[in-house]
Scaffold this active site. Structure first.
Site, mmCIF file in Angstrom:
data_model
loop_
_atom_site.group_PDB
_atom_site.id
_atom_site.type_symbol
_atom_site.label_atom_id
_atom_site.label_comp_id
_atom_site.label_asym_id
_atom_site.label_seq_id
_atom_site.Cartn_x
_atom_site.Cartn_y
_atom_site.Cartn_z
ATOM 1 C CD GLU A 81 -2.760 1.260 2.431
ATOM 2 O OE1 GLU A 81 -3.622 2.157 2.457
ATOM 3 O OE2 GLU A 81 -2.667 0.378 3.297
ATOM 4 C CG ASP A 101 -3.591 -2.760 4.021
ATOM 5 O OD1 ASP A 101 -2.867 -1.880 4.510
ATOM 6 O OD2 ASP A 101 -4.819 -2.608 3.866
ATOM 7 C CB ILE A 103 -1.985 -0.329 9.474
ATOM 8 C CG1 ILE A 103 -0.674 -0.502 10.235
ATOM 9 C CG2 ILE A 103 -3.129 -0.072 10.460
ATOM 10 C CD1 ILE A 103 -0.316 0.678 11.123
ATOM 11 C CG ASP A 104 -7.755 -3.044 6.105
ATOM 12 O OD1 ASP A 104 -7.787 -2.227 5.177
ATOM 13 O OD2 ASP A 104 -8.756 -3.634 6.530
ATOM 14 C CB THR A 106 -4.662 3.883 8.426
ATOM 15 O OG1 THR A 106 -3.884 2.853 7.808
ATOM 16 C CG2 THR A 106 -3.722 4.943 8.961
ATOM 17 C CG ASP A 231 -7.854 -2.394 1.124
ATOM 18 O OD1 ASP A 231 -7.194 -2.257 2.168
ATOM 19 O OD2 ASP A 231 -8.067 -1.465 0.326
#
Length: 494
Positions: A81, A101, A103-104, A106, A231
């Site tokens: 990402e 990803d 940190i999905d 954020t 994602d």
């Protein structure tokens, strides 16, 4: 929390086993960093919109994952990402490709809302092979591998199987854009589903965890416009292996780069959702890189993160000299260590004293705890295990059960006793709980009468069988006791 033996056994074998194990371990390591940073102060910047946020922890976690994977699998390709936000192209080729990803969720992370996750997907020949998603605060490790099932902490996942939209709980996410046209379409889609009779539409702030809820059967469908391949990649494998369906919002096959998706426990439900939606065009991940809002934001994103100075303990190769130093970066630690130990050579290697692990990256250095024992090796020197040396500060052992809690609650106000929940929280693992349900007064009496009735029946049958047996024994005894009559002798006349 560690992958359970059941999970490992279910996932074992196959050509990408080493990759799968690496993904699971990296997700757990990244989750520890995120969990620690969740309650700390954060430097926040924006990317494509004011609602599309990024923090220094996003960059740190992504660097940790990518550096480790690049060292272990140098021939593989990567889609991540924050790298994409910096201008890297998102192209899915036939080569083994990692889709990350860091940190999905954020925005949740910035606001200390605990629904955040790490997502790592893996594709070969443009086909998704496995996915790993780690819920950082609840310590739930979701895994799925093509043809081998989906699991959460070792427990197999299954979708709900609901086909009726009027009985469905639907999940979605808003997406990064907030212009009036996009908001109108987004709210219109929610209204269409609610008018169709859906039980509810929920937004939790993390598309990967929403898709995991679908895979576990806690929700029946999911849709979104504006999500990206990072994602979706890992969650797609998990949902499919849990028996669900993932498709394009047009009703056709899923296109990982199309920035849109419909997922459901059944194909019937997915088709109903797709037919009710109006399309929101977000373009494609593989057509253009993401753009920043302005040069000021880019400057903030690329500014190196200044970490606070922390204490460390360092020694030379034979442990004859020890010093304590404080440093905020790996380079600062090396410089101060050379001065403290009076080492003239500039070519040195820094390793962990306990096991000889090389500390050669900033990302790994930042994961080390305070007062970590380090050793400096000059050219030609090798690490050797310590003899009788005992560290001045040993970390506490964290094994077994940390605590057991008992919670008494009632499902119905009329319940006399209620239900008992027993929960055991494991150190560095996950919580296990068991509910003991106690019925109400009527149900309790009914169960008691049923038990007494069956007990009386069994007692009566035992008495009947015992009496019959005793009668037979007595009869046999009497037959043996009565003598048989002697035959009379006849008198003959001559």
């Amino acid at each position: 929390m560690k992958p359970s033996s059941e999970d490992g056994a279910a996932q074992a074998g196959g050509p990408w086993e080493e990759c799968f194990e690496a993904a699971a371990q990296l997700a757990l390591r990244a989750g520890q960093i995120i969990r620690k940073a969740l309650s700390e102060e954060k430097r926040v910047s924006t990317k494509t919109s004011a609602a599309d946020l990024v923090t220094e922890t996003d960059h740190m976690v992504e660097a940790l994952i990518l550096q480790e994977l690049q060292q272990r699998f140098p021939s593989h390709r990567f889609i991540a990402e924050e790298a994409a936000a910096a201008g890297a192209k998102c192209v899915l080729t036939p080569s083994p490709t990692w889709i990350v990803d860091p940190i999905d969720g954020t925005c949740n992370f910035v606001h200390r809302f605990p629904t955040v996750a790490v997502s790592i997907g893996f594709a070969v020949n443009q086909e998704l092979e496995f996915g790993v998603i780690y819920h950082c605060t609840e310590e739930r490790l979701y895994t799925g591998r093509r043809g081998r099932g989906a699991f959460c902490n070792g427990q197999r996942l299954r979708v709900s199987g609901e086909t009726d939209l009027s009985k469905a709980l639907v999940l979605t996410e808003i997406g990064p854009r907030r212009d009036p046209t996009t908001l109108k379409l987004f709210l219109s889609n929610m209204e269409r589903l609610l008018r169709a009779g859906a039980h509810g539409v929920r937004v939790i702030g993390s598309s990967t965890l929403a898709l995991c809820h679908l895979a576990s059967g806690a929700a029946d469908a999911y849709y979104q416009f504006g999500l990206h391949c990072w994602d979706l990649a890992a969650a797609t494998v998990i949902i499919r292996e849990a028996g669900g369906v993932v498709m394009d919002t047009s009703g056709g096959p899923l296109d990982l780069m199309s920035c849109r998706v419909v997922a459901a426990g059944t194909r019937e439900m997915a088709v109903l959702i797709a037919q009710a939606l109006q399309t929101i065009n977000y373009g494609r991940d593989d057509e253009r890189p993401l753009t920043f809002m302005g040069s000021q934001t880019k400057k903030v994103l690329l500014t190196p993160l200044m970490h606070p100075a922390r204490p460390f303990r360092v020694s030379n190769h034979d442990r004859s000299s020890r010093r304590g130093v404080t440093a905020s970066s790996l380079q600062e630690l090396l410089t101060k260590t050379l001065d403290a130990l009076v080492i003239a050579s500039g070519l040195v290697t820094l390793v962990l004293e306990e096991d000889g692990t090389v500390v050669d990256t900033e990302a790994f250095f930042q994961t080390l705890g305070d007062n970590t024992h380090l050793m400096v090796l000059e050219k030609g020197q090798k690490w050797t295990p310590g003899g009788t040396y005992i560290p001045a500060r040993q970390p506490p052992k964290r094994q077994g059960i940390a605590r057991v809690t008992f919670d008494l609650y009632k499902l119905n106000p009329k319940d006399v006793i209620g239900c008992l929940n027993v929960k055991a929280t494991m150190y560095e693992m996950y919580s296990v709980s068991y509910d003991i349900r106690c019925p109400g007064l009527k149900a309790l009496l009914r169960s008691l009468l049923w038990f007494l009735s069956h007990t009386a029946q069994m007692t009566g049958q035992c008495l009947v069988h015992t009496g019959t047996y005793m009668l037979r024994v007595l009869a046999d005894t009497e037959e043996r006791a009565v003598p048989s009559p002697r035959p009379r002798r006849g008198i003959t006349s001559g």
